[in-house]
Design a protein around this motif. Structure first.
Motif, PDB file in Angstrom:
ATOM      1  N   GLU A 126      62.581   8.440  56.345  1.00 38.62           N
ATOM      2  CA  GLU A 126      63.773   7.601  56.483  1.00 38.62           C
ATOM      3  C   GLU A 126      63.979   6.704  55.274  1.00 38.62           C
ATOM      4  O   GLU A 126      65.107   6.326  54.954  1.00 38.62           O
ATOM      5  CB  GLU A 126      63.657   6.762  57.761  1.00 38.62           C
ATOM      6  N   THR A 127      62.886   6.378  54.573  1.00 38.39           N
ATOM      7  CA  THR A 127      62.999   5.525  53.386  1.00 38.39           C
ATOM      8  C   THR A 127      63.790   6.183  52.268  1.00 38.39           C
ATOM      9  O   THR A 127      64.306   5.495  51.376  1.00 38.39           O
ATOM     10  CB  THR A 127      61.606   5.160  52.856  1.00 38.39           C
ATOM     11  N   SER A 129      66.411   8.348  52.914  1.00 41.57           N
ATOM     12  CA  SER A 129      67.769   8.672  53.362  1.00 41.57           C
ATOM     13  C   SER A 129      68.807   7.697  52.815  1.00 41.57           C
ATOM     14  O   SER A 129      69.984   8.027  52.714  1.00 41.57           O
ATOM     15  CB  SER A 129      67.828   8.688  54.891  1.00 41.57           C
ATOM     16  N   ARG A 130      68.393   6.479  52.432  1.00 46.41           N
ATOM     17  CA  ARG A 130      69.330   5.506  51.889  1.00 46.41           C
ATOM     18  C   ARG A 130      69.956   5.991  50.589  1.00 46.41           C
ATOM     19  O   ARG A 130      71.003   5.500  50.163  1.00 46.41           O
ATOM     20  CB  ARG A 130      68.619   4.181  51.630  1.00 46.41           C
ATOM     21  N   TYR A 131      69.294   6.965  49.913  1.00 42.15           N
ATOM     22  CA  TYR A 131      69.804   7.470  48.638  1.00 42.15           C
ATOM     23  C   TYR A 131      70.578   8.776  48.794  1.00 42.15           C
ATOM     24  O   TYR A 131      70.932   9.399  47.796  1.00 42.15           O
ATOM     25  CB  TYR A 131      68.656   7.688  47.666  1.00 42.15           C
ATOM     26  N   THR A 132      70.811   9.216  50.028  1.00 39.57           N
ATOM     27  CA  THR A 132      71.546  10.459  50.249  1.00 39.57           C
ATOM     28  C   THR A 132      72.952  10.146  50.752  1.00 39.57           C
ATOM     29  O   THR A 132      73.130   9.337  51.658  1.00 39.57           O
ATOM     30  CB  THR A 132      70.828  11.363  51.281  1.00 39.57           C
ATOM     31  N   LYS A 152      69.772   9.945  59.050  1.00 42.09           N
ATOM     32  CA  LYS A 152      68.694   9.004  58.754  1.00 42.09           C
ATOM     33  C   LYS A 152      67.401   9.693  58.316  1.00 42.09           C
ATOM     34  O   LYS A 152      66.620   9.112  57.573  1.00 42.09           O
ATOM     35  CB  LYS A 152      68.410   8.135  59.982  1.00 42.09           C
ATOM     36  N   LYS A 153      67.190  10.926  58.795  1.00 45.75           N
ATOM     37  CA  LYS A 153      65.927  11.580  58.475  1.00 45.75           C
ATOM     38  C   LYS A 153      66.107  13.020  58.007  1.00 45.75           C
ATOM     39  O   LYS A 153      65.173  13.821  58.068  1.00 45.75           O
ATOM     40  CB  LYS A 153      64.993  11.560  59.695  1.00 45.75           C
ATOM     41  N   THR A 182      65.433  12.023  44.819  1.00 46.21           N
ATOM     42  CA  THR A 182      66.780  11.556  45.117  1.00 46.21           C
ATOM     43  C   THR A 182      67.512  11.166  43.834  1.00 46.21           C
ATOM     44  O   THR A 182      66.932  11.160  42.753  1.00 46.21           O
ATOM     45  CB  THR A 182      66.727  10.360  46.088  1.00 46.21           C
ATOM     46  N   LYS A 187      69.200   4.847  42.791  1.00 43.64           N
ATOM     47  CA  LYS A 187      68.019   3.973  42.853  1.00 43.64           C
ATOM     48  C   LYS A 187      68.178   2.777  41.920  1.00 43.64           C
ATOM     49  O   LYS A 187      67.797   1.650  42.266  1.00 43.64           O
ATOM     50  CB  LYS A 187      66.765   4.776  42.507  1.00 43.64           C
ATOM     51  N   GLU A 190      70.708   0.322  43.473  1.00 43.07           N
ATOM     52  CA  GLU A 190      70.101  -0.443  44.551  1.00 43.07           C
ATOM     53  C   GLU A 190      69.222  -1.574  44.010  1.00 43.07           C
ATOM     54  O   GLU A 190      69.286  -2.710  44.484  1.00 43.07           O
ATOM     55  CB  GLU A 190      69.253   0.463  45.448  1.00 43.07           C
ATOM     56  N   THR A 194      69.779  -5.505  44.619  1.00 42.79           N
ATOM     57  CA  THR A 194      68.726  -6.235  45.326  1.00 42.79           C
ATOM     58  C   THR A 194      68.224  -7.408  44.496  1.00 42.79           C
ATOM     59  O   THR A 194      68.072  -8.520  44.994  1.00 42.79           O
ATOM     60  CB  THR A 194      67.547  -5.300  45.652  1.00 42.79           C
TER      61      THR A 194
END
Length: 220
Positions: A126-127, A129-132, A152-153, A182, A187, A190, A194
């Motif tokens: 799941e970590t 999936s934020r980049y897909t 999510k996965k 990814t 990345k 993000e 952040t």
């Protein structure tokens, strides 16, 4: 850097373990030549440095870190691998920017033939999936692919006949592991956002912000 467009399929000649590290020797297919010691070559999407060149083969060392984060540790003599030499600045960027630094391991969840092409659903942590994103780019075993759908996965891709012939992907079956990288740009975006948010929060917590400066006569 790489493009995710596979140049040929090699075959593992030797895969020797030395503690947590490995030394791979790969038999080269026709069309891949001119490699020298120190060159970068992506093996199933993992950027490795050539340490020895013999007639028709390359040897490369794999660190314990790369062994632990990729599927290279499972390679055996005879296993086929996707190969791509590093991008030259004069080359066309037909795929997308690929670093060869694998983010994690995915698992083939579904594989189905559809009108001559192949549908794949690949499970991921799941970590990642934020980049897909739908219609975004992703690298699977070094292959640049377009995401058709994602959750999510998991993500889903379609493999056209040409990609199937030119890579090892169609040899994968349900339950098989693949290297996932990814989108590099996502990345960096993000991290920038952040870090920017963290700096703003630190500024406010310290009691110094634009309102404070104006109150004390700065900026007037």
């Amino acid at each position: 850097m790489f493009t995710g467009l596979i140049e040929g399929i090699g075959k593992i000649k030797n895969a020797r373990r030395a503690g947590g590290d490995m030394r791979l020797t790969v038999l080269l297919p026709a069309g891949i030549d001119g490699c020298a010691i120190g060159d970068s070559v992506a093996v199933n999407g993992v950027c490795l440095t050539v340490t020895e060149v013999s007639h028709g083969s390359l040897s490369m060392d794999v660190s314990a870190e790369s062994v632990s984060r990729t599927t290279l540790g499972s390679l055996q003599p005879g296993t086929q691998v996707n190969l791509e030499r590093a991008l030259r600045l004069s080359d066309r960027l037909g795929g997308h920017l690929v670093s060869g630094h694998v983010d994690g391991i995915g698992i083939v969840v579904e594989k189905e033939s559809r009108h001559g092409s192949w549908f794949f659903r690949i499970g991921i942590p799941e970590t990642l999936s934020r980049y897909t994103i739908e219609k975004g780019s992703i690298t699977v075993d070094g292959i640049s692919l377009t995401i058709n759908a994602c959750g999510k996965k998991f993500f889903e891709v379609n493999i056209i006949p040409e990609t199937g012939k030119a890579t090892t992907l169609l040899t994968k079956n349900r339950g098989d592991q693949v290297n996932i990288e990814t989108d590099l740009i996502g990345k960096y975006v993000e991290k920038f956002l952040t870090d920017r948010g963290s700096h703003q929060a630190e500024s406010k917590s310290s009691g110094i912000d634009m309102e404070t400066l104006l109150t004390h006569g700065f900026g007037k």
